[in-house]
Design a protein around this motif. Structure first.
Motif, PDB file in Angstrom:
ATOM      1  N   GLY A 105      -3.302  -1.421  14.504  1.00  0.00           N
ATOM      2  CA  GLY A 105      -4.520  -1.455  13.919  1.00  0.00           C
ATOM      3  C   GLY A 105      -4.705  -0.648  12.869  1.00  0.00           C
ATOM      4  N   PHE A 106      -5.231  -1.197  11.710  1.00  0.00           N
ATOM      5  CA  PHE A 106      -5.697  -0.279  10.476  1.00  0.00           C
ATOM      6  C   PHE A 106      -6.956  -0.649   9.768  1.00  0.00           C
ATOM      7  N   PHE A 107      -7.824   0.052   9.546  1.00  0.00           N
ATOM      8  CA  PHE A 107      -8.914  -0.193   8.675  1.00  0.00           C
ATOM      9  C   PHE A 107      -8.857   0.499   7.372  1.00  0.00           C
ATOM     10  N   PHE A 108      -8.548  -0.436   6.432  1.00  0.00           N
ATOM     11  CA  PHE A 108      -8.497   0.034   4.851  1.00  0.00           C
ATOM     12  C   PHE A 108      -9.690  -0.246   4.069  1.00  0.00           C
ATOM     13  N   ARG A 109     -10.041   0.926   3.650  1.00  0.00           N
ATOM     14  CA  ARG A 109     -10.949   0.422   2.607  1.00  0.00           C
ATOM     15  C   ARG A 109     -10.634   1.362   1.312  1.00  0.00           C
ATOM     16  N   ALA A 153       2.890   0.771   0.025  1.00  0.00           N
ATOM     17  CA  ALA A 153       3.535   1.496   1.181  1.00  0.00           C
ATOM     18  C   ALA A 153       2.920   1.225   2.452  1.00  0.00           C
ATOM     19  N   THR A 154       1.723   1.666   2.459  1.00  0.00           N
ATOM     20  CA  THR A 154       1.143   1.614   3.856  1.00  0.00           C
ATOM     21  C   THR A 154       1.152   0.171   4.373  1.00  0.00           C
ATOM     22  N   PHE A 155       0.971  -0.572   3.553  1.00  0.00           N
ATOM     23  CA  PHE A 155       1.045  -2.040   4.046  1.00  0.00           C
ATOM     24  C   PHE A 155       2.615  -2.599   4.569  1.00  0.00           C
ATOM     25  N   LEU A 156       3.411  -2.084   3.795  1.00  0.00           N
ATOM     26  CA  LEU A 156       4.860  -2.510   4.057  1.00  0.00           C
ATOM     27  C   LEU A 156       5.569  -1.607   5.271  1.00  0.00           C
ATOM     28  N   HIS A 157       5.002  -0.280   5.306  1.00  0.00           N
ATOM     29  CA  HIS A 157       5.692   0.338   6.326  1.00  0.00           C
ATOM     30  C   HIS A 157       4.903   0.838   7.395  1.00  0.00           C
ATOM     31  N   ARG A 158       3.729   0.943   7.189  1.00  0.00           N
ATOM     32  CA  ARG A 158       2.938   1.239   8.349  1.00  0.00           C
ATOM     33  C   ARG A 158       2.353   0.197   9.369  1.00  0.00           C
ATOM     34  N   PHE A 159       2.167  -0.754   8.679  1.00  0.00           N
ATOM     35  CA  PHE A 159       1.763  -2.137   9.490  1.00  0.00           C
ATOM     36  C   PHE A 159       2.892  -2.709  10.171  1.00  0.00           C
ATOM     37  N   GLY A 160       2.917  -2.767  11.717  1.00  0.00           N
ATOM     38  CA  GLY A 160       4.029  -3.000  12.167  1.00  0.00           C
ATOM     39  C   GLY A 160       4.012  -4.521  13.102  1.00  0.00           C
ATOM     40  N   GLY A 161       2.934  -5.523  12.892  1.00  0.00           N
ATOM     41  CA  GLY A 161       2.823  -6.250  13.666  1.00  0.00           C
ATOM     42  C   GLY A 161       2.025  -6.242  15.019  1.00  0.00           C
ATOM     43  N   ASN A 162       1.674  -7.432  15.523  1.00  0.00           N
ATOM     44  CA  ASN A 162       0.868  -7.247  16.759  1.00  0.00           C
ATOM     45  C   ASN A 162      -0.361  -6.676  16.457  1.00  0.00           C
ATOM     46  N   GLY A 163      -1.001  -6.668  15.328  1.00  0.00           N
ATOM     47  CA  GLY A 163      -1.877  -5.706  14.979  1.00  0.00           C
ATOM     48  C   GLY A 163      -3.217  -6.451  14.525  1.00  0.00           C
ATOM     49  N   LEU A 164      -4.390  -5.784  14.434  1.00  0.00           N
ATOM     50  CA  LEU A 164      -5.547  -6.256  13.860  1.00  0.00           C
ATOM     51  C   LEU A 164      -5.686  -5.229  12.544  1.00  0.00           C
ATOM     52  N   TYR A 165      -5.871  -6.039  11.460  1.00  0.00           N
ATOM     53  CA  TYR A 165      -5.984  -5.447  10.256  1.00  0.00           C
ATOM     54  C   TYR A 165      -7.444  -5.752   9.591  1.00  0.00           C
ATOM     55  N   ILE A 166      -8.330  -4.699   9.236  1.00  0.00           N
ATOM     56  CA  ILE A 166      -9.485  -4.939   8.621  1.00  0.00           C
ATOM     57  C   ILE A 166      -9.258  -4.311   7.250  1.00  0.00           C
ATOM     58  N   LEU A 167      -9.325  -5.108   6.320  1.00  0.00           N
ATOM     59  CA  LEU A 167      -9.044  -4.627   4.738  1.00  0.00           C
ATOM     60  C   LEU A 167     -10.038  -4.631   4.021  1.00  0.00           C
ATOM     61  N   ASP A 168     -10.816  -4.059   3.495  1.00  0.00           N
ATOM     62  CA  ASP A 168     -11.919  -4.094   2.545  1.00  0.00           C
ATOM     63  C   ASP A 168     -11.560  -3.825   1.015  1.00  0.00           C
ATOM     64  N   GLU A 169     -11.399  -4.970   0.334  1.00  0.00           N
ATOM     65  CA  GLU A 169     -10.849  -5.116  -0.965  1.00  0.00           C
ATOM     66  C   GLU A 169      -9.432  -4.345  -1.104  1.00  0.00           C
TER      67      GLU A 169
END
Ligand SMILES: Nc1ncnc2c1ncn2[C@@H]1O[C@H](COP(=O)(O)OP(=O)(O)O)[C@@H](O)[C@H]1O
Ligand SMILES: [Mg+2]
Length: 256
Positions: A105-109, A153-169
């Motif tokens: 999971g990741f919350f990007f703002r 880099a975060t998006f390609l490397h850190r996000f690994g699937g089976n995930g909930l991604y909340i991305l603000d702009e």
């Protein structure tokens, strides 16, 4: 329950309207919130669009905080906080989750990505976490990369699937070609059972076909289509009629 249902991490949210102290004050006075009772999430991608100030970040943040993310962004493990500015909205949301729990999971703002980068550097300097945290972000301090590079880099490397991604702009940092790369990466992650909630102004990022788009406006929150969004209409008009639109926009005072 169908196989389709099992793909949900977030199913829907309800605003517990009876508990709201007053619809006269922030955040409940925002048009988008004042009319809100329920919102369904798409199992793959849910988009929020709307003018600046329409309440996208307020709602995204409340969803993220209600789920246990730090209000400033990051994974659920980050607990840094530079200023407690998040609204109380999360206390008034009931979020219905699916049967499965996300493993990532990741919350990007974009607004506070700098603080996240600093926090990772500080934790790695302090040590004690085993492998440096930055390794899972591609190995190079996020401060030593451009905003766009570090986000990608975060998006390609850190996000690994089976995930909930909340991305603000997320597009704030990305060139058009990297936005296309992000769409392709989203597709991979979605095939690996990921779910996205994305607030965006980018007609490119907004283009994932299997999705729902919610428009926040003075009328509240309404479902819309890609072709009906201002982002699509205005961008298309501008690209097709640049000279005519510039003529209208850039009027010299002498000509008036
Ligand atoms: N802490 C706060 N107190 C009062 N008003 C706020 C606060 N934070 C944001 N707002 C107001 O709420 C509105 C929605 O903000 P925001 O959710 O950031 O909009 P968006 O992300 O859609 O641009 C804005 O008009 C903003 O000025
Ligand atoms: Mg915002």
């Amino acid at each position: 329950m169908s196989i389709y249902d099992q793909r949900y991490y977030l199913r829907n949210l309800n605003l517990l309207r009876d508990n709201v102290p007053s619809f006269e004050q922030y955040p409940f006075n925002l048009d988008a919130i004042r009319e809100l009772s329920e919102l369904s999430f798409h199992p793959k991608v849910t988009y929020l669009v709307g003018e600046n100030g329409s309440g996208k970040s307020t709602l995204m943040e409340a969803i993220a905080v209600a789920l246990g993310f730090n209000a400033e962004g990051g994974t659920m493990n980050f607990s840094f906080e530079t200023a407690a500015t998040h609204s109380e909205l999360y206390n008034y949301l009931r979020i219905a989750r699916g049967a499965r729990r996300p493993r990532d999971g990741f919350f990007f703002r974009a607004e506070s990505y700098y603080n996240l980068a600093t926090s990772i550097d500080e934790m790695d300097r302090a040590g004690g976490f085993g492998r440096p945290i930055i390794d899972s972000y591609g190995g190079k301090s996020l401060h030593q990369q451009s905003h766009g590079e570090s986000f990608l880099a975060t998006f390609l490397h850190r996000f690994g699937g089976n995930g909930l991604y909340i991305l603000d702009e997320p597009e704030a940092a990305l060139s058009p070609s990297r936005q296309l790369a992000m769409l392709a990466r989203m597709h991979d992650l979605i095939r690996d059972n990921s779910q996205f909630v994305i607030a965006t102004h980018s007609p490119i990022l907004l283009a994932y076909p299997d999705s729902i788009i919610y428009q926040l406006s003075s009328d509240g929150i309404q479902e819309t289509t890609w072709e009906e969004t201002d982002h699509y209409i205005i961008t298309k008009q501008f690209l097709n009629n640049r000279d005519r639109m510039l003529e209208k926009l850039l009027v010299d005072e002498d000509d008036e």
